[in-house]
Design a protein around this motif. Structure first.
Motif, mmCIF file in Angstrom:
data_model
loop_
_atom_site.group_PDB
_atom_site.id
_atom_site.type_symbol
_atom_site.label_atom_id
_atom_site.label_comp_id
_atom_site.label_asym_id
_atom_site.label_seq_id
_atom_site.Cartn_x
_atom_site.Cartn_y
_atom_site.Cartn_z
ATOM 1 N N GLU A 120 5.822 5.071 -2.575
ATOM 2 C CA GLU A 120 5.867 3.849 -1.762
ATOM 3 C C GLU A 120 7.062 3.883 -0.823
ATOM 4 O O GLU A 120 8.024 4.593 -1.094
ATOM 5 N N PRO A 121 6.996 3.147 0.311
ATOM 6 C CA PRO A 121 5.930 2.226 0.704
ATOM 7 C C PRO A 121 4.626 2.962 1.037
ATOM 8 O O PRO A 121 4.652 4.096 1.494
ATOM 9 N N PRO A 139 4.206 3.135 -8.887
ATOM 10 C CA PRO A 139 4.886 3.563 -7.659
ATOM 11 C C PRO A 139 6.066 4.492 -7.933
ATOM 12 O O PRO A 139 6.744 4.375 -8.954
ATOM 13 N N ILE A 141 9.369 5.503 -5.674
ATOM 14 C CA ILE A 141 9.986 4.980 -4.451
ATOM 15 C C ILE A 141 10.566 6.087 -3.578
ATOM 16 O O ILE A 141 11.308 6.948 -4.040
ATOM 17 N N TYR A 359 4.953 -2.224 -0.619
ATOM 18 C CA TYR A 359 5.551 -1.737 -1.864
ATOM 19 C C TYR A 359 4.823 -2.383 -3.039
ATOM 20 O O TYR A 359 4.371 -3.526 -2.949
ATOM 21 N N THR A 361 6.510 -2.145 -6.126
ATOM 22 C CA THR A 361 7.685 -2.590 -6.881
ATOM 23 C C THR A 361 8.176 -3.925 -6.319
ATOM 24 O O THR A 361 8.364 -4.046 -5.108
ATOM 25 N N ILE A 364 11.441 -5.049 -3.308
ATOM 26 C CA ILE A 364 11.833 -3.885 -2.522
ATOM 27 C C ILE A 364 11.321 -4.088 -1.093
ATOM 28 O O ILE A 364 10.235 -4.623 -0.880
ATOM 29 N N GLY A 365 12.114 -3.661 -0.130
ATOM 30 C CA GLY A 365 11.692 -3.743 1.261
ATOM 31 C C GLY A 365 11.695 -5.148 1.830
ATOM 32 O O GLY A 365 11.031 -5.420 2.840
#
Length: 397
Positions: A120-121, A139, A141, A359, A361, A364-365
């Motif tokens: 991910e992303p 995922p 990362i 994402y 998770t 995140i982002g």
């Protein structure tokens, strides 16, 4: 009152499309909205494809074969061979977009509660396809600091359990534009062979490669025939998103026989769209040369302009037509909505896709957005200028 399904409740909203109502409000106010949120190319569809539909002499609009027109699959096989991919007609099933190909791939290789590892992303609809298939996304990362390069092999191996059935990649990537190197693909090949997994590669952006780089397909790895599944589509290659024609490709006979049962259950892919897609294979190389040159210029323009904004971090994509930008803001979801609902710069604003939706998770982002550079260069320059002004105003609120 009857209740909707738990699966239905768990289906994620599209981070790309959920802001559409706010864009409509902005337009009703008379504001011009620059759409950086969706990968809808503005490049003209090849004339040969459009003419094929106009000139089709059809008196009965029949079902096609469940695997798609044999003539189309045969020509598609030759197209792949011309690109160095050893793919035969029987290795291909035509699907209703790359989306259905992914659903067929998951349905053919995974049972309910099985796991699929995805760097991910990743393309947000992978979450939706997995939910619809009853599959759990695990995922791994990748970060903007490395330009979203493949995470270390150790990171993958830590996540493999008895429930793991596949690794899924998008190459080059949506939403990052990252192009996996031959070395990275070979590393993934070793993992899936070692742990007896499938390697599913979404390669719909294969033609969109920049800076003299080369695309390396999972179908090019010797000894990976039983593990590799390729997903493809005409949507981006020929600017034919509305055709909804894709395909699932594999040398694994058991996988393809299973995918065929899913194909039979939905009867057949659409006839007119197959006519257009088959004709599109006659598109001259000059079309792609012009398109790639245009997108490279757009990419360079976008990255140059973004790098002028203080506090913005952006990785230079090597493929596709997206990039992830880390902005000096607290929350990209709020910012993206505010841009449409409450902000304009001289009557204009921009629509971006908050990256958190790409994402799996949580948390995140949150300060990242995906930008699709599918607008002309002048519009990209204006869009980034609006972003710059908007960030300054937003952070003073």
């Amino acid at each position: 009152m009857p209740k909707v399904s738990v699966k239905g409740q768990q289906m994620p909203e599209s981070p790309i499309r959920k802001l559409v109502p706010y864009a409509e409000i902005a337009k009703k106010k008379g504001h011009k909205v620059y759409h950086l949120n969706i990968g809808q190319p503005d490049i003209k569809t090849p004339e040969v494809a459009l003419q094929a539909v106009k000139n089709a002499d059809i008196t009965v609009l029949e079902y096609s074969h469940s695997a798609g027109f044999e003539s189309y699959r045969s020509k598609l096989s030759q197209y792949y061979k011309n690109h160095g991919l050893p793919i035969e007609t029987q290795d291909i099933i035509i699907t209703t977009g790359g989306s259905e190909a992914l659903l067929f791939a998951m349905g053919s290789t995974m049972d309910s509660d099985d796991e699929i590892i995805i760097p991910e992303p990743f393309y947000a609809n992978y979450n939706g396809f997995s939910t619809a298939s009853g599959v759990k996304v695990v995922p791994v990362i990748s970060g903007i600091e490395t330009g979203f390069a493949l995470p270390p092999i150790e990171a993958f191996e830590k996540l493999i359990t008895p429930k793991t059935k596949a690794i899924l990649i998008c190459n080059p990537g949506n939403p990052t534009g990252y192009l996996y190197s031959k070395e990275e693909i070979l590393k993934l090949a070793e993992i899936v062979k070692k742990h007896d997994l499938f390697l599913i590669a979404d390669e719909v952006y294969r033609e969109f490669i920049y800076d003299g780089e080369k695309h390396f397909s999972v179908m090019n790895v010797p000894g990976l025939e039983e593990h590799a599944i390729m997903i493809d589509s005409v949507s981006k290659r020929y600017s034919m998103c509305g055709a909804r024609i894709g395909c699932i490709v594999s040398k694994n006979a058991a996988v393809m026989a299973t995918a065929m049962k899913f194909a039979q259950a939905r009867l057949s892919p659409p006839t007119y769209a197959q006519i257009a897609s088959e004709a599109a294979l006659e598109t001259p190389q000059s079309y792609f040369d012009d398109v790639i040159s245009e997108y490279k210029d757009r990419r360079d323009t976008l990255i140059t302009e973004l790098q002028k904004i203080e506090g913005v971090t952006v990785a230079t994509p090597k493929g596709a037509f997206y990039c992830i930008a880390k902005l000096p803001i607290d929350n990209a979801d709020k910012f993206a909505q505010w841009l449409l609902e409450s902000y304009d710069f001289n009557g204009e604003t921009v629509m971006v896709a908050p990256a958190a939706g790409f994402y799996s998770t949580p948390n995140i982002g949150l300060d990242e957005v995906r930008i699709a550079y599918v607008l002309k260069k002048d519009d990209l320059i204006k869009s980034v200028q609006i972003l710059k002004e908007a960030i300054a105003v937003y952070n003073k609120k």
